[in-house]
Design a protein around this motif. Structure first.
Motif, PDB file in Angstrom:
ATOM      1  N   ARG A 116     -22.006 -13.463 -12.501  1.00  0.00           N
ATOM      2  CA  ARG A 116     -21.369 -12.833 -11.342  1.00  0.00           C
ATOM      3  C   ARG A 116     -22.091 -11.578 -10.893  1.00  0.00           C
ATOM      4  O   ARG A 116     -21.978 -11.183  -9.737  1.00  0.00           O
ATOM      5  CB  ARG A 116     -19.907 -12.496 -11.670  1.00  0.00           C
ATOM      6  CG  ARG A 116     -19.051 -13.677 -12.064  1.00  0.00           C
ATOM      7  CD  ARG A 116     -17.569 -13.338 -11.966  1.00  0.00           C
ATOM      8  NE  ARG A 116     -17.199 -12.105 -12.618  1.00  0.00           N
ATOM      9  CZ  ARG A 116     -16.715 -12.025 -13.865  1.00  0.00           C
ATOM     10  NH1 ARG A 116     -16.593 -13.135 -14.577  1.00  0.00           N
ATOM     11  NH2 ARG A 116     -16.374 -10.874 -14.393  1.00  0.00           N
ATOM     12  N   TYR A 117     -22.830 -10.922 -11.818  1.00  0.00           N
ATOM     13  CA  TYR A 117     -23.470  -9.649 -11.493  1.00  0.00           C
ATOM     14  C   TYR A 117     -24.990  -9.776 -11.459  1.00  0.00           C
ATOM     15  O   TYR A 117     -25.708  -8.798 -11.676  1.00  0.00           O
ATOM     16  CB  TYR A 117     -23.067  -8.587 -12.518  1.00  0.00           C
ATOM     17  CG  TYR A 117     -21.566  -8.352 -12.571  1.00  0.00           C
ATOM     18  CD1 TYR A 117     -20.820  -8.250 -11.403  1.00  0.00           C
ATOM     19  CD2 TYR A 117     -20.898  -8.243 -13.784  1.00  0.00           C
ATOM     20  CE1 TYR A 117     -19.449  -8.035 -11.439  1.00  0.00           C
ATOM     21  CE2 TYR A 117     -19.528  -8.027 -13.827  1.00  0.00           C
ATOM     22  CZ  TYR A 117     -18.810  -7.934 -12.658  1.00  0.00           C
ATOM     23  OH  TYR A 117     -17.454  -7.733 -12.697  1.00  0.00           O
TER      24      TYR A 117
ATOM     25  N   ASP B  22     -14.888  -4.717  -8.490  1.00  0.00           N
ATOM     26  CA  ASP B  22     -14.643  -6.128  -8.802  1.00  0.00           C
ATOM     27  C   ASP B  22     -13.448  -6.242  -9.731  1.00  0.00           C
ATOM     28  O   ASP B  22     -13.322  -5.496 -10.713  1.00  0.00           O
ATOM     29  CB  ASP B  22     -15.878  -6.750  -9.456  1.00  0.00           C
ATOM     30  CG  ASP B  22     -15.711  -8.250  -9.657  1.00  0.00           C
ATOM     31  OD1 ASP B  22     -14.986  -8.890  -8.883  1.00  0.00           O
ATOM     32  OD2 ASP B  22     -16.318  -8.788 -10.613  1.00  0.00           O
ATOM     33  N   ASP B  23     -12.563  -7.166  -9.402  1.00  0.00           N
ATOM     34  CA  ASP B  23     -11.432  -7.523 -10.255  1.00  0.00           C
ATOM     35  C   ASP B  23     -11.413  -9.037 -10.404  1.00  0.00           C
ATOM     36  O   ASP B  23     -11.589  -9.767  -9.426  1.00  0.00           O
ATOM     37  CB  ASP B  23     -10.098  -7.070  -9.642  1.00  0.00           C
ATOM     38  CG  ASP B  23      -9.889  -5.573  -9.753  1.00  0.00           C
ATOM     39  OD1 ASP B  23      -9.947  -5.073 -10.888  1.00  0.00           O
ATOM     40  OD2 ASP B  23      -9.702  -4.921  -8.711  1.00  0.00           O
ATOM     41  N   VAL B  24     -11.210  -9.490 -11.610  1.00  0.00           N
ATOM     42  CA  VAL B  24     -11.049 -10.917 -11.870  1.00  0.00           C
ATOM     43  C   VAL B  24      -9.608 -11.141 -12.300  1.00  0.00           C
ATOM     44  O   VAL B  24      -9.124 -10.506 -13.239  1.00  0.00           O
ATOM     45  CB  VAL B  24     -12.017 -11.405 -12.962  1.00  0.00           C
ATOM     46  CG1 VAL B  24     -11.815 -12.895 -13.230  1.00  0.00           C
ATOM     47  CG2 VAL B  24     -13.455 -11.146 -12.556  1.00  0.00           C
TER      48      VAL B  24
ATOM     49  N   ARG C  52     -11.057 -13.657  -7.137  1.00  0.00           N
ATOM     50  CA  ARG C  52     -11.818 -12.432  -6.926  1.00  0.00           C
ATOM     51  C   ARG C  52     -11.744 -12.078  -5.451  1.00  0.00           C
ATOM     52  O   ARG C  52     -11.302 -12.889  -4.623  1.00  0.00           O
ATOM     53  CB  ARG C  52     -13.283 -12.603  -7.320  1.00  0.00           C
ATOM     54  CG  ARG C  52     -13.540 -12.910  -8.785  1.00  0.00           C
ATOM     55  CD  ARG C  52     -15.012 -13.155  -9.025  1.00  0.00           C
ATOM     56  NE  ARG C  52     -15.810 -11.936  -8.891  1.00  0.00           N
ATOM     57  CZ  ARG C  52     -17.120 -11.926  -8.677  1.00  0.00           C
ATOM     58  NH1 ARG C  52     -17.776 -13.075  -8.524  1.00  0.00           N
ATOM     59  NH2 ARG C  52     -17.779 -10.785  -8.572  1.00  0.00           N
ATOM     60  N   SER C  53     -12.201 -10.898  -5.137  1.00  0.00           N
ATOM     61  CA  SER C  53     -12.301 -10.538  -3.721  1.00  0.00           C
ATOM     62  C   SER C  53     -13.606 -11.100  -3.155  1.00  0.00           C
ATOM     63  O   SER C  53     -14.605 -11.220  -3.869  1.00  0.00           O
ATOM     64  CB  SER C  53     -12.278  -9.013  -3.552  1.00  0.00           C
ATOM     65  OG  SER C  53     -13.489  -8.444  -3.999  1.00  0.00           O
TER      66      SER C  53
ATOM     67  N   ALA D  50     -16.696  -8.952  -3.576  1.00  0.00           N
ATOM     68  CA  ALA D  50     -17.421  -8.957  -4.845  1.00  0.00           C
ATOM     69  C   ALA D  50     -18.365 -10.134  -4.976  1.00  0.00           C
ATOM     70  O   ALA D  50     -19.236 -10.140  -5.852  1.00  0.00           O
ATOM     71  CB  ALA D  50     -16.425  -8.951  -6.012  1.00  0.00           C
TER      72      ALA D  50
ATOM     73  N   LEU E 150     -22.188  -9.674  -5.255  1.00  0.00           N
ATOM     74  CA  LEU E 150     -22.839  -9.186  -6.465  1.00  0.00           C
ATOM     75  C   LEU E 150     -23.620 -10.284  -7.175  1.00  0.00           C
ATOM     76  O   LEU E 150     -24.461 -10.007  -8.030  1.00  0.00           O
ATOM     77  CB  LEU E 150     -21.801  -8.584  -7.427  1.00  0.00           C
ATOM     78  CG  LEU E 150     -21.062  -7.341  -6.914  1.00  0.00           C
ATOM     79  CD1 LEU E 150     -19.986  -6.924  -7.895  1.00  0.00           C
ATOM     80  CD2 LEU E 150     -22.063  -6.201  -6.687  1.00  0.00           C
TER      81      LEU E 150
ATOM     82  N   TYR F 250     -11.646 -16.869  -3.487  1.00  0.00           N
ATOM     83  CA  TYR F 250     -12.008 -15.537  -3.013  1.00  0.00           C
ATOM     84  C   TYR F 250     -11.060 -15.149  -1.884  1.00  0.00           C
ATOM     85  O   TYR F 250     -10.892 -15.901  -0.911  1.00  0.00           O
ATOM     86  CB  TYR F 250     -13.453 -15.522  -2.523  1.00  0.00           C
ATOM     87  CG  TYR F 250     -14.446 -15.880  -3.591  1.00  0.00           C
ATOM     88  CD1 TYR F 250     -14.937 -14.914  -4.458  1.00  0.00           C
ATOM     89  CD2 TYR F 250     -14.881 -17.192  -3.741  1.00  0.00           C
ATOM     90  CE1 TYR F 250     -15.844 -15.239  -5.454  1.00  0.00           C
ATOM     91  CE2 TYR F 250     -15.801 -17.531  -4.731  1.00  0.00           C
ATOM     92  CZ  TYR F 250     -16.268 -16.556  -5.590  1.00  0.00           C
ATOM     93  OH  TYR F 250     -17.163 -16.882  -6.573  1.00  0.00           O
TER      94      TYR F 250
ATOM     95  N   GLU G  46     -18.891  -9.372 -17.973  1.00  0.00           N
ATOM     96  CA  GLU G  46     -18.344 -10.639 -17.473  1.00  0.00           C
ATOM     97  C   GLU G  46     -17.634 -11.415 -18.564  1.00  0.00           C
ATOM     98  O   GLU G  46     -16.485 -11.835 -18.400  1.00  0.00           O
ATOM     99  CB  GLU G  46     -19.478 -11.501 -16.911  1.00  0.00           C
ATOM    100  CG  GLU G  46     -20.214 -10.917 -15.734  1.00  0.00           C
ATOM    101  CD  GLU G  46     -21.201 -11.924 -15.160  1.00  0.00           C
ATOM    102  OE1 GLU G  46     -20.863 -13.120 -15.120  1.00  0.00           O
ATOM    103  OE2 GLU G  46     -22.309 -11.527 -14.761  1.00  0.00           O
TER     104      GLU G  46
END
Length: 805
Positions: free
Chosen positions: A57-58, A115-117, A136-137, A140, A143, A190, A256
């Motif tokens: 994710r990052y 970021d929020d999961v 997630r948003s 994010a 990323l 998302y 993550e």
């Protein structure tokens, strides 16, 4: 040694190696198997050491700012400098939201993206449960980055972009939301930034912040600026108040996949412990084989000394011999270790859920060069064993020092087993394992005397039952007690090792299953729902949510700091009646209805010296320290874990505080609920790795039995030929060998049972309060393998020469 002596040593070694090729074959096989096993373990250790959490994710973020997911505990061992232990956390440690503004102001930062999961759940009718999607948003998603492949981004609540892994299309409805776009990447929903903050449920904090760099800004430069900005602002995480971490490279994956770093640490510890066991077993096996191989050449050594060879030359020749044999064997073992490692790692990756999600275990090509170091280590170990076995050739000692050393090891082993009875958990297992190895080593030194004592007891029965063959067997045993002792050592080793490894796991599983059956009194069990919904069902009188998390317990042992990460359950105190019975022995579980309380397992309570009214300090799943009041002590901790906490106490410190299970009571005619016992973190991974290693070590010990007996058999062919010449029939020789095989099997199994039973009993008593257990089928398998191996080792070497036909 002088240069003049070198040609003589080379000549002695070359001639002896050709003359005793078959004797060295057993050593060759043991060295090859040992090298293959240690080489595979070394590769596994190297791969685990290089392991890291996968970056997904990052991947596009230069720096990821996250909470510190490690707990530290410092204590001063007795008489030494302070030591610090660390333990990984598996629940999310969050970042204060104000860190986002601080990071956006750092020079060189193009964007700082919070970021929020979270989990988006689609409620179903009745108790059928819910369908859950990672959420997630959409902000994010950059990323990674994940990009739209169809449709558009979400602009308001109720709209979502579906990750390609969900297989949805624009216009579909998922979790009550309209799919307005499809993006590449894994399955996830998302939503808008505002809806993401609401669904995450922790206002004022975020899971992590991804930092995107301006073009041309090096990662190292940006990391230094981010680190300085965080330190200047004094921002700490929301759990234990530790400084935030700025992660780069492979370290970004730790933000993550929270379970990956602790699993890697546990895997490293397991492999290191197993490697130590393999080395100890290998020393015992090689020492027995080499001593026997050299012992059969005592007359030859005496002759060499009598014709002018020096003791130093004889030792050097033996060392040169074993270097050649062990060098070739180690090379073969090193080559075999590579496919063995690849098979093990492939099997782990093929089992879904065994290796934690996101844990990468790389195997770069240069790693495989490490097996050459293992091969050199095994050759050196074998050379050392030879030097000790060949010490002072031609001048055998009286055995007094050996007997004293053996008795000392037996006393130390018994003491280690006794120490296991007053400890718990890993400490008890470690003490029991040390006791087993120490006792086997003591038996190895006392082998001739054990064999002599056993033969003294069985002398009359063997003579009476065996007739002439029995008398020959008894006479041979009395004359060659050292040879008989050497044959007993590997039999005792394989018996005790198999007994301890198989029985320890079976004992724990049996006790945990029995406790789980007794503890689970519910009529119904549900997943994917909540107790609140279940209580609305007809006939349900009570229900409790069961949350699963972990806590970290810090304590000292002999002044040494120790951190234990333990599984725990969170429950509703009002819903325990009729659903869960932990077996309370003191206090009242009703006290779990209050905040700041905990119930403790009886074994743990005894270890911590606490009782109802005492306090226990724990670090919850996200590292938050809590001093909790003990309200009850219960006995079924193998099934339920060492601590029970109120759901309201545990939930705020979990990444996803949704019930793992709901237990309900009062539904008439319902089927019994399948009991579930809690499992320690990484238990399945450890179980599979342990099973594979146990099988490999078991194979090594079985090989040692066969090799030792084959070596002894090859060395006594002259003795058997002489018996044939003085009138012994082939049938009498077969009966004699059969009696020897029976004696070795019975004595080896009995001594191995005693050696294994002592630490096993201590281990079982410490952890279960009962006696050890071994399934009859496994006990029969141990006895059968030992019997078949001994019979083959006794008969095959002489059968090849036709002495028993």
């Amino acid at each position: 040694m002088s240069r003049i002596g070198n040609p003589a040593v080379r000549l002695l070694a070359a001639r002896s190696l050709r003359a005793h090729r078959k004797a060295w074959a057993a050593v060759f096989a043991a060295v090859a198997v040992t090298t293959a096993l240690l080489g595979a373990l070394a590769l596994a250790l190297g791969s685990a050491g290089l392991g890291h959490a996968r970056v997904e994710r990052y991947a596009a973020a230069s720096v990821v700012v996250a909470g510190d997911h490690e707990v530290r505990w410092t204590a001063r061992p007795w008489g030494s400098e302070p030591q610090t232990e660390t333990a990984g956390l598996t629940e999310r440690v969050r970042v204060p939201a104000r860190a986002v503004d601080v990071l956006r102001a750092v020079p060189g930062v193009r964007a700082a993206v919070p970021d929020d999961v979270f989990v988006v759940r689609e409620e179903a009718e009745g108790p059928a449960g819910t369908r859950a999607y990672p959420g997630r948003s959409w902000e994010a998603a950059r990323l990674a980055p994940y990009r739209l492949t169809d449709g558009r981004e979400p602009r308001q609540d109720g709209e979502t972009v579906a990750g390609a892994g969900l297989g949805a299309r624009v216009g579909d409805t998922l979790a009550g939301r309209k799919v307005v776009g499809v993006a590449d990447g894994p399955g996830a929903l998302y939503v808008t930034a505002g809806e993401a903050r609401r669904l995450a449920g922790h206002p004022g904090s975020v899971d992590a912040v991804g930092v995107l760099a301006e073009p041309g800004v090096p990662v190292d430069t940006l990391h230094a600026r981010v680190r300085a900005a965080l330190d200047d602002a004094g921002i700490e995480d929301t759990a234990a108040g530790q400084p935030l971490r700025a992660l780069t490279g492979n370290g970004r994956g730790a933000a993550e996949h929270l379970g990956a770093p602790p699993a890697r640490t546990e895997l490293l510890q397991l492999l290191a412990a197993v490697s130590g066991t393999v080395v100890l077993v290998a020393v015992l096996v090689l020492a027995s084989l080499v001593a026997q191989a050299l012992g059969q050449r005592a007359a030859e050594r005496e002759l060499l000394l009598s014709v002018g060879a020096s003791p130093r030359q004889v030792r050097a020749a033996a060392g040169r011999e074993v270097t050649r044999v062990a060098g070739a064997a180690a090379l073969l073992g090193a080559l075999v270790s590579v496919p063995a490692f690849l098979v093990l790692w492939s099997a782990l990756r093929a089992r879904t859920g065994v290796v934690p999600e996101g844990l990468e275990l790389p195997s770069p090509p240069w790693l495989f060069a490490g097996v050459s170091l293992v091969a050199a280590l095994v050759v050196g170990l074998t050379r050392l064993v030879v030097l000790l076995a060949a010490r002072r050739p031609g001048r055998p000692g009286k055995g007094g020092a050996r007997r004293v050393a053996g008795l000392v090891l037996l006393v130390l082993g018994a003491g280690s087993a006794g120490a296991a009875t007053v400890q718990g958990g890993n400490a008890a297992a470690t003490a029991a394992g040390a006791a087993t190895v120490t006792l086997v080593a003591g038996c190895a030194l006392l082998g001739p005397w054990i064999a002599g004592a056993a033969m003294a007891v069985l002398d009359r029965p063997i003579r009476w039952l065996g007739g002439p063959s029995g008398r020959i067997t008894a006479a041979g045993a009395a004359a060659h007690s050292r040879r008989l002792g050497a044959a007993l050592v590997p039999v005792v080793l394989v018996t005790s090792f198999a007994l301890v490894q198989l029985s320890a796991g079976a004992t724990m599983e049996r006790s945990a299953a029995a406790q789980a059956r007794a503890a689970t009194t519910a009529d119904l069990a549900f997943t994917g729902t909540t107790a609140e919904r279940v209580r609305k069902l007809p006939g349900v009188e009570t229900a409790t949510d069961v949350l699963r998390s972990s806590v970290v317990l810090a304590r000292t042992e002999a002044g040494t700091p120790r951190l234990d990460r333990l599984p725990v359950l969170g429950v509703d105190a009002d819903g325990l009646a009729g659903t869960l019975d932990p077996g309370v022995v003191a206090g009242d579980l009703a006290g779990l209805g209050r905040a700041g309380t905990v119930a403790v397992g009886a074994t743990m309570a005894e270890s911590l010296e606490v009782k109802p009214g005492s306090t226990v300090e724990l670090r919850l799943g996200d590292g938050t320290p809590r001093r909790l009041t003990v309200v009850a002590v219960y006995e079924r901790s193998l099934a339920l874990g060492e601590f029970l906490l109120p759901k309201a106490e545990l939930a705020p410190h979990m990444s996803d505080p949704y019930p793992a299970r709901v237990l309900a009571a009062g539904a008439g005619g319902a089927s019994p609920v399948a009991p579930e016992a809690v499992t320690a973190p990484g238990a399945e991974l450890n179980g599979i790795v342990s099973a594979g290693i146990v099988a490999a070590i078991g194979g090594l010990t079985v090989l040692s039995v066969l090799s030792t007996l084959a070596l002894i058999g090859a060395g006594r062919r002259g003795e058997l030929e002489l018996l044939r010449q003085v009138g012994a029939s082939a049938g009498q020789l077969r009966r004699m060998l059969g009696l020897e095989a029976g004696f070795l099997t019975a004595t080896g199994l009995l001594v191995g049972l005693v050696v294994g039973a002592l630490p096993l009993t201590a281990f079982a008593w410490a952890l279960t309060g009962g006696l050890p257990y071994l399934p009859p089928a496994q006990a029969g398998a141990i006895a059968g393998v030992v019997l078949v191996t001994v019979v083959a080792g006794v008969f095959l070497p002489v059968a090849q020469k036709g002495l028993t036909r």
